[in-house]
Design an enzyme around this catalytic site. Structure first.
Site, PDB file in Angstrom:
ATOM      1  N   ASP A  84      -8.953   4.414  -9.412  1.00 49.32           N
ATOM      2  CA  ASP A  84      -9.159   3.112  -8.782  1.00 49.32           C
ATOM      3  C   ASP A  84      -8.737   3.097  -7.314  1.00 49.32           C
ATOM      4  O   ASP A  84      -7.770   3.751  -6.924  1.00 49.32           O
ATOM      5  CB  ASP A  84      -8.359   2.058  -9.557  1.00 49.32           C
ATOM      6  CG  ASP A  84      -8.742   0.646  -9.194  1.00 49.32           C
ATOM      7  OD1 ASP A  84      -9.942   0.383  -9.022  1.00 49.32           O
ATOM      8  OD2 ASP A  84      -7.832  -0.212  -9.105  1.00 49.32           O
ATOM      9  N   HIS A  85      -9.451   2.314  -6.518  1.00 46.86           N
ATOM     10  CA  HIS A  85      -9.137   2.094  -5.099  1.00 46.86           C
ATOM     11  C   HIS A  85      -8.881   3.395  -4.350  1.00 46.86           C
ATOM     12  O   HIS A  85      -7.847   3.574  -3.691  1.00 46.86           O
ATOM     13  CB  HIS A  85      -7.945   1.143  -4.952  1.00 46.86           C
ATOM     14  CG  HIS A  85      -8.335  -0.305  -5.055  1.00 46.86           C
ATOM     15  ND1 HIS A  85      -9.162  -0.919  -4.146  1.00 46.86           N
ATOM     16  CD2 HIS A  85      -8.014  -1.240  -5.976  1.00 46.86           C
ATOM     17  CE1 HIS A  85      -9.335  -2.178  -4.498  1.00 46.86           C
ATOM     18  NE2 HIS A  85      -8.663  -2.397  -5.614  1.00 46.86           N
ATOM     19  N   ASP A 106     -13.184   3.040  -2.334  1.00 43.12           N
ATOM     20  CA  ASP A 106     -12.881   1.847  -1.547  1.00 43.12           C
ATOM     21  C   ASP A 106     -12.999   2.130  -0.053  1.00 43.12           C
ATOM     22  O   ASP A 106     -12.087   2.663   0.566  1.00 43.12           O
ATOM     23  CB  ASP A 106     -11.466   1.370  -1.887  1.00 43.12           C
ATOM     24  CG  ASP A 106     -11.129   0.035  -1.240  1.00 43.12           C
ATOM     25  OD1 ASP A 106     -11.956  -0.486  -0.478  1.00 43.12           O
ATOM     26  OD2 ASP A 106     -10.027  -0.489  -1.507  1.00 43.12           O
ATOM     27  N   GLU A 136     -16.577  -1.670  -3.199  1.00 45.78           N
ATOM     28  CA  GLU A 136     -16.161  -3.037  -2.876  1.00 45.78           C
ATOM     29  C   GLU A 136     -16.847  -3.496  -1.605  1.00 45.78           C
ATOM     30  O   GLU A 136     -16.926  -2.751  -0.624  1.00 45.78           O
ATOM     31  CB  GLU A 136     -14.640  -3.101  -2.695  1.00 45.78           C
ATOM     32  CG  GLU A 136     -14.117  -4.499  -2.373  1.00 45.78           C
ATOM     33  CD  GLU A 136     -12.591  -4.558  -2.283  1.00 45.78           C
ATOM     34  OE1 GLU A 136     -12.090  -5.238  -1.370  1.00 45.78           O
ATOM     35  OE2 GLU A 136     -11.910  -3.923  -3.117  1.00 45.78           O
ATOM     36  N   HIS A 191      -5.203  -9.611  -4.757  1.00 44.74           N
ATOM     37  CA  HIS A 191      -4.367  -8.580  -5.348  1.00 44.74           C
ATOM     38  C   HIS A 191      -2.899  -9.014  -5.334  1.00 44.74           C
ATOM     39  O   HIS A 191      -2.456  -9.754  -4.461  1.00 44.74           O
ATOM     40  CB  HIS A 191      -4.491  -7.274  -4.557  1.00 44.74           C
ATOM     41  CG  HIS A 191      -5.816  -6.602  -4.692  1.00 44.74           C
ATOM     42  ND1 HIS A 191      -6.800  -6.695  -3.734  1.00 44.74           N
ATOM     43  CD2 HIS A 191      -6.315  -5.830  -5.674  1.00 44.74           C
ATOM     44  CE1 HIS A 191      -7.856  -5.996  -4.130  1.00 44.74           C
ATOM     45  NE2 HIS A 191      -7.588  -5.460  -5.300  1.00 44.74           N
ATOM     46  N   HIS A 219     -11.626  -8.019  -8.975  1.00 49.62           N
ATOM     47  CA  HIS A 219     -10.310  -7.449  -8.714  1.00 49.62           C
ATOM     48  C   HIS A 219      -9.289  -8.584  -8.562  1.00 49.62           C
ATOM     49  O   HIS A 219      -9.647  -9.722  -8.321  1.00 49.62           O
ATOM     50  CB  HIS A 219     -10.340  -6.619  -7.434  1.00 49.62           C
ATOM     51  CG  HIS A 219     -11.035  -5.307  -7.578  1.00 49.62           C
ATOM     52  ND1 HIS A 219     -10.690  -4.186  -6.865  1.00 49.62           N
ATOM     53  CD2 HIS A 219     -12.066  -4.914  -8.365  1.00 49.62           C
ATOM     54  CE1 HIS A 219     -11.459  -3.171  -7.192  1.00 49.62           C
ATOM     55  NE2 HIS A 219     -12.321  -3.602  -8.101  1.00 49.62           N
ATOM     56  N   GLY A 220      -8.009  -8.244  -8.691  1.00 48.52           N
ATOM     57  CA  GLY A 220      -6.964  -9.243  -8.503  1.00 48.52           C
ATOM     58  C   GLY A 220      -6.923 -10.297  -9.590  1.00 48.52           C
ATOM     59  O   GLY A 220      -6.562 -11.456  -9.340  1.00 48.52           O
ATOM     60  N   ASN A 241     -10.337  -6.512 -13.515  1.00 52.44           N
ATOM     61  CA  ASN A 241      -9.197  -5.643 -13.228  1.00 52.44           C
ATOM     62  C   ASN A 241      -7.880  -6.404 -13.291  1.00 52.44           C
ATOM     63  O   ASN A 241      -7.744  -7.473 -12.677  1.00 52.44           O
ATOM     64  CB  ASN A 241      -9.337  -5.035 -11.831  1.00 52.44           C
ATOM     65  CG  ASN A 241     -10.355  -3.922 -11.759  1.00 52.44           C
ATOM     66  OD1 ASN A 241     -11.188  -3.759 -12.649  1.00 52.44           O
ATOM     67  ND2 ASN A 241     -10.293  -3.142 -10.703  1.00 52.44           N
ATOM     68  N   VAL A 242      -6.908  -5.819 -13.995  1.00 47.14           N
ATOM     69  CA  VAL A 242      -5.588  -6.437 -14.159  1.00 47.14           C
ATOM     70  C   VAL A 242      -4.520  -5.389 -13.875  1.00 47.14           C
ATOM     71  O   VAL A 242      -4.542  -4.309 -14.466  1.00 47.14           O
ATOM     72  CB  VAL A 242      -5.406  -6.987 -15.583  1.00 47.14           C
ATOM     73  CG1 VAL A 242      -4.016  -7.605 -15.750  1.00 47.14           C
ATOM     74  CG2 VAL A 242      -6.489  -8.019 -15.913  1.00 47.14           C
TER      75      VAL A 242
END
Length: 290
Positions: A84-85, A106, A136, A191, A219-220, A241-242
């Site tokens: 991720d990211h 990202d 993103e 986030h 996200h966030g 996303n968590v």
């Protein structure tokens, strides 16, 4: 159970009009809690390791990736492994060898043109290796308070500031130009929120759903209330996303144990309630996914 792919889980969710939840892994206990929560809920989930989490582990992906994959394979729930990211191309290129079936690349800090070029390159590389690529567009709000789970090094960003939200026409053009498999969009979440007070722009989610030919990602989501998440799923979000919510649950349980047992020194005594609190949080979010 063998690992399943993020793409498979998201495609199934899209076909059924529901969403799949993705939870951030920082430690082995996070992975164990996500697997336990998914089994408890009888639902699939995605275990995702961020570039910030890799930095926390000394910049070495292998150990935390291997541990997370082992936990996922031992689970009875359908679980996927996602990176991720990722801003580092070097880290992106480790994904295939470490068993990841998907990556969120990202390039959102770059200009639109630079983002398109960098993401298209990442997609081409990933698709040659069967890796599903998320990207993103827009800037999901964020706070520079969580150096592990949030987006480290960014100045605070208001999720409702002008220019932050994702434009549907631009998102459609971006998806076509890059060939991404899913798109994270900015619709009002942030986030690293520790309170669930975010209000999403559901009309915008609907316009993005109609304009963009790939699944949408939120996200966030830790800061998004239950009803807002339900409505986001109904409006077309397919991956939720968590991250911070798990850390909040873990830390709260650890603090409570240590407050009652101030002389305790065995980490197992407080990690167990912390891990259980995360598992309960995971199961709760999965119940919202439909």
């Amino acid at each position: 159970m063998p690992l399943v792919s993020t793409g498979e889980l998201v495609s199934a969710a899209q076909a059924d009009g529901r969403s799949v939840a993705a939870f951030n892994v920082i430690t082995l206990e996070h992975a164990e809690a996500i697997a336990a929560g998914a089994e408890r809920a009888g639902a699939p989930a995605i275990l995702q390791i961020s570039e910030n989490a890799v930095k926390f582990h000394g910049g070495r992906l292998s150990a935390i990736a291997a541990a997370t994959a082992a936990v996922a394979r031992a689970s009875h729930a359908p679980l996927a492994l996602h990176l991720d990211h990722v801003e580092s191309v070097e880290l992106l290129h480790q994904a295939h060898d470490e068993g990841f079936g998907s990556v969120m690349f990202d390039a959102s800090k770059l200009t639109y043109e630079e983002n398109v070029r960098a993401t298209a390159d990442a997609v081409a590389w990933g698709h040659e290796r069967g890796i599903w690529i998320e990207a993103e567009l827009g800037r999901v709000g964020g706070k520079d308070t969580d150096k592990v789970g949030g987006k480290e090094g960014e100045a605070p960003l208001d999720a409702h500031a002008p220019g932050v939200r994702t434009d549907p026409a631009e998102a459609a053009a971006y998806a076509a130009a890059t060939g991404v498999d899913a798109l994270a969009v900015a619709v009002g979440s942030s986030h690293a929120m520790t309170e669930r007070t975010a209000a999403l722009d559901h009309a915008l989610i609907g316009r993005l759903r109609d304009a963009v030919p790939v699944p949408l990602v939120l996200h966030g989501s830790s800061g998004v209330p239950d009803e807002e998440i339900r409505q986001a799923v109904a409006s077309g979000m397919r991956k939720i996303n968590v991250g911070t919510a798990l850390n909040t649950a873990f830390t709260g349980a650890v603090r409570a144990y240590l407050a009652e047992n101030p002389t305790g020194v065995d980490p197992r005594k407080y990690i167990v309630p912390g891990r259980e609190a995360m598992a309960t949080t995971v199961a709760g979010f999965l119940a919202l996914m439909g």
